[in-house]
Design a protein around this motif. Structure first.
Motif, mmCIF file in Angstrom:
data_model
loop_
_atom_site.group_PDB
_atom_site.id
_atom_site.type_symbol
_atom_site.label_atom_id
_atom_site.label_comp_id
_atom_site.label_asym_id
_atom_site.label_seq_id
_atom_site.Cartn_x
_atom_site.Cartn_y
_atom_site.Cartn_z
ATOM 1 N N ASP A 1 42.866 33.948 42.148
ATOM 2 C CA ASP A 1 42.953 33.981 43.619
ATOM 3 C C ASP A 1 43.848 35.124 44.078
ATOM 4 N N PHE A 2 43.651 35.489 45.345
ATOM 5 C CA PHE A 2 44.433 36.579 45.918
ATOM 6 C C PHE A 2 44.307 36.511 47.440
ATOM 7 N N PRO A 3 45.397 36.858 48.185
ATOM 8 C CA PRO A 3 45.319 36.855 49.653
ATOM 9 C C PRO A 3 44.365 37.943 50.152
ATOM 10 N N ALA A 4 43.669 37.626 51.226
ATOM 11 C CA ALA A 4 42.724 38.584 51.800
ATOM 12 C C ALA A 4 42.509 38.215 53.265
ATOM 13 N N PHE A 5 41.535 38.873 53.883
ATOM 14 C CA PHE A 5 41.139 38.577 55.259
ATOM 15 C C PHE A 5 39.625 38.414 55.287
ATOM 16 N N VAL A 6 39.157 37.607 56.231
ATOM 17 C CA VAL A 6 37.717 37.425 56.388
ATOM 18 C C VAL A 6 37.331 37.746 57.829
ATOM 19 N N ARG B 1 39.814 32.025 46.489
ATOM 20 C CA ARG B 1 40.058 31.326 45.222
ATOM 21 C C ARG B 1 38.765 31.244 44.426
ATOM 22 N N GLY B 2 38.831 31.714 43.172
ATOM 23 C CA GLY B 2 37.677 31.674 42.294
ATOM 24 C C GLY B 2 37.841 30.635 41.201
ATOM 25 N N THR C 1 36.317 41.550 42.791
ATOM 26 C CA THR C 1 36.835 42.027 44.085
ATOM 27 C C THR C 1 38.223 42.634 43.942
ATOM 28 N N PHE C 2 39.071 42.016 43.128
ATOM 29 C CA PHE C 2 40.467 42.464 43.012
ATOM 30 C C PHE C 2 40.743 43.189 41.689
ATOM 31 N N LYS D 1 40.811 38.260 33.714
ATOM 32 C CA LYS D 1 42.064 37.517 33.785
ATOM 33 C C LYS D 1 42.013 36.440 34.875
ATOM 34 N N ALA D 2 42.901 35.459 34.724
ATOM 35 C CA ALA D 2 43.087 34.419 35.737
ATOM 36 C C ALA D 2 44.480 34.562 36.327
ATOM 37 N N THR D 3 44.701 33.945 37.472
ATOM 38 C CA THR D 3 46.035 33.991 38.081
ATOM 39 C C THR D 3 46.784 32.675 37.910
#
Length: 388
Positions: free
Chosen positions: A94-99, A113-114, A200-201, A206-208
Motif C-alpha cells: 500500500d501507499f498514499p495517493a489521490f483519486v 491497498r493491494g 504503480t509505485f 515487494k510488500a509493505t
C-alpha cells in the motif's frame, strides 16, 4: 459413606421448606455468577469483534527507508507453520495517493491497498462486506468504500484516475463498493490487487506489510515472540493490537476484575448462608444424631452426614443455578436489542466457565458444611438424649 448419604437425604427431606430455601439460595448465587460472567464475556467478545475482529492483530512492517519487505512469500510460509496460533495471514502492498473521479474537479486523498483477496478475506472479510459489485479479478480493478463513494458520487464501472506523489497517473475501474463498518477505512482505502500497487509505485515484487489474526487475542504477545524467533530478521518491525488499542485493553481488564469481584462476593454470601443453615440443622437434629450415636454410629459417620448434605445442596443448587443463569441471559438477549433487531450483546456460552462456576459452588457448599460436621462429631449422645 452410603449410610451417611442416606441419612443426609432423609434429613433434607424432613425439612423440605428449609431445604428448598437453601437450594434457591445456592441457585441464585450460581445464576448471578453465570449471568455476570456470560454477560461480561459477551461484552468483551463484542468489543473485540467490533474493534479488532476484522483487522490485523499482528502487523509486520519494514524498518528500511523504502518501507518494503523483500522475500515476503518465504516469511509468510514460515509464519504459517505456527498454524496452532495464527488463523489468518495476508501480505499487503500500500501507499498514499489521490483519486480523481471522471467529471469531478475535486481529488480525494486515499490509501491504495493491494491484496491477494483470498488471503485478505481471512482477516478483513472483504467479500462478505461488499455492498454491490465484486472483488477485483484483474489488474487495474478496484473496490471503493461506501463513504468515499457517497462523497465523490462514483458509480459502479466508472474509470477513476490514481495520482501518486511521484506524479504517476493510473486509470482503474471500480468493480464494487464495500463497507468494513469503519468510516475512516470506507473513506480512505481503495482496494486492489497487489500487482496493481506494486506496478504503480515501482515496488517490484515487494510488500509493505504482513498482517495476521491469531486464535487467542490475549496471547498475542506469545505469538509475537514465536514469530520473531521464526523470522530472525532485525530489519522488521512487529507490532500487535495491544500497542494500538491501549484503551480497549484497559476496558477489558476492568471488565474482568469487576466480574471476579462480583463472583467472589457472591461465593462468600453462599458459603455463609449454607454454613449458618447447616449449623442450625445440627442443633435441630442433635437429638436424632445422639440416638444414632447411641445405636453405634461413629463420629466420622455423623460428620459425613453433614458433608453429604453440603455436597447434595451444592450439586442440585448448582444445576438449578446454571439453568436459571442461562435463562436470564437468554431473555436478556431477546429483549435487549438494537434498533435493527440485533442483540445488544450476543449470547456467548463458555462451557468451561460454567462448569468452573458450578465446581466452585459445590466446593463452597462442602467447605461450608465442615464446621457443622465438626460440631456434630463432638456431640455426646448421653448428654443430648438426657437434655433433649
Amino acid at each position: 459413606m452410603r449410610l451417611a448419604f442416606k441419612i443426609a437425604v432423609r434429613f433434607l427431606k424432613y425439612t423440605k421448606v428449609q431445604t428448598i430455601i437453601i437450594f434457591l439460595g445456592i441457585a441464585v448465587g450460581v445464576s448471578i455468577q453465570v449471568f455476570i460472567g456470560t454477560l461480561i464475556e459477551g461484552v468483551q467478545n463484542n468489543l473485540i469483534n467490533k474493534t479488532i475482529g476484522s483487522s490485523s492483530q499482528i502487523t509486520i512492517a519494514s524498518k528500511n527507508d523504502d518501507k518494503a519487505i523483500a522475500s515476503w512469500e518465504s516469511k509468510v510460509t514460515k509464519i504459517k507453520e505456527l498454524k496452532n496460533e495464527v488463523k489468518g495471514i495476508s501480505a499487503a502492498a500500500d501507499f498514499p495517493a489521490f483519486v480523481k473521479i471522471y467529471g469531478k474537479e475535486k481529488t480525494y486523498p486515499i490509501l491504495l491497498r493491494g491484496f491477494n483477496f483470498e488471503d485478505a478475506d481471512t482477516i478483513y472479510k472483504i467479500n462478505n462486506n461488499i455492498i454491490y459489485g465484486k472483488e477485483p479479478e484483474f489488474d487495474n480493478e478496484v473496490l471503493m468504500g461506501t463513504d468515499l463513494q457517497k462523497e465523490s458520487g462514483a458509480k459502479l464501472g466508472d474509470t477513476v484516475t490514481i495520482f501518486t506523489p511521484q506524479g504517476i497517473k493510473r486509470d482503474v475501474i471500480i468493480t464494487g463498493f464495500y463497507d468494513l463498518k469503519s468510516s475512516n477505512i470506507n473513506k480512505s482505502w481503495i482496494l486492489t490487487t497487489m500487482k496493481t500497487v506494486q506496478d504503480t509505485f515501482n515496488f517490484g515484487d515487494k510488500a509493505t506489510s504482513i498482517e495476521m489474526q491469531v486464535k487467542d487475542v490475549f496471547n498475542v504477545d506469545g505469538v509475537l515472540t514465536d514469530i520473531k524467533d521464526k523470522l530472525k530478521d532485525n530489519n522488521l518491525k512487529i507490532t500487535n493490537w495491544k500497542e494500538t488499542n491501549a484503551s480497549l485493553l484497559s476496558a477489558l481488564s476492568g471488565h474482568t476484575v469487576s466480574s471476579v469481584m462480583i463472583q467472589v462476593f457472591v461465593l462468600i454470601s453462599v458459603i455463609l448462608g449454607i454454613a449458618s443453615v447447616l449449623a442450625i440443622t445440627v442443633l435441630q437434629k442433635s437429638k436424632q444424631i445422639g440416638i444414632l450415636k447411641a445405636m453405634g454410629i461413629k463420629d466420622r459417620i455423623s460428620s459425613l452426614i453433614f458433608l453429604a448434605e453440603g455436597l447434595i445442596l451444592g450439586v442440585i443448587g448448582s444445576i438449578m443455578g446454571i439453568l436459571l443463569g442461562l435463562t436470564w441471559m437468554y431473555f436478556f438477549t431477546r429483549f435487549a436489542r438494537n434498533q435493527d433487531g440485533t442483540p445488544i450483546i450476543s449470547l456467548y456460552v463458555n462451557y468451561k466457565f460454567i462448569m468452573f462456576s458450578a465446581l466452585i459452588a459445590v466446593l463452597s457448599a462442602c467447605i461450608a458444611a465442615i464446621i457443622p460436621a465438626k460440631n456434630s462429631s463432638r456431640l455426646d449422645p448421653v448428654d443430648v438424649i438426657r437434655n433433649g
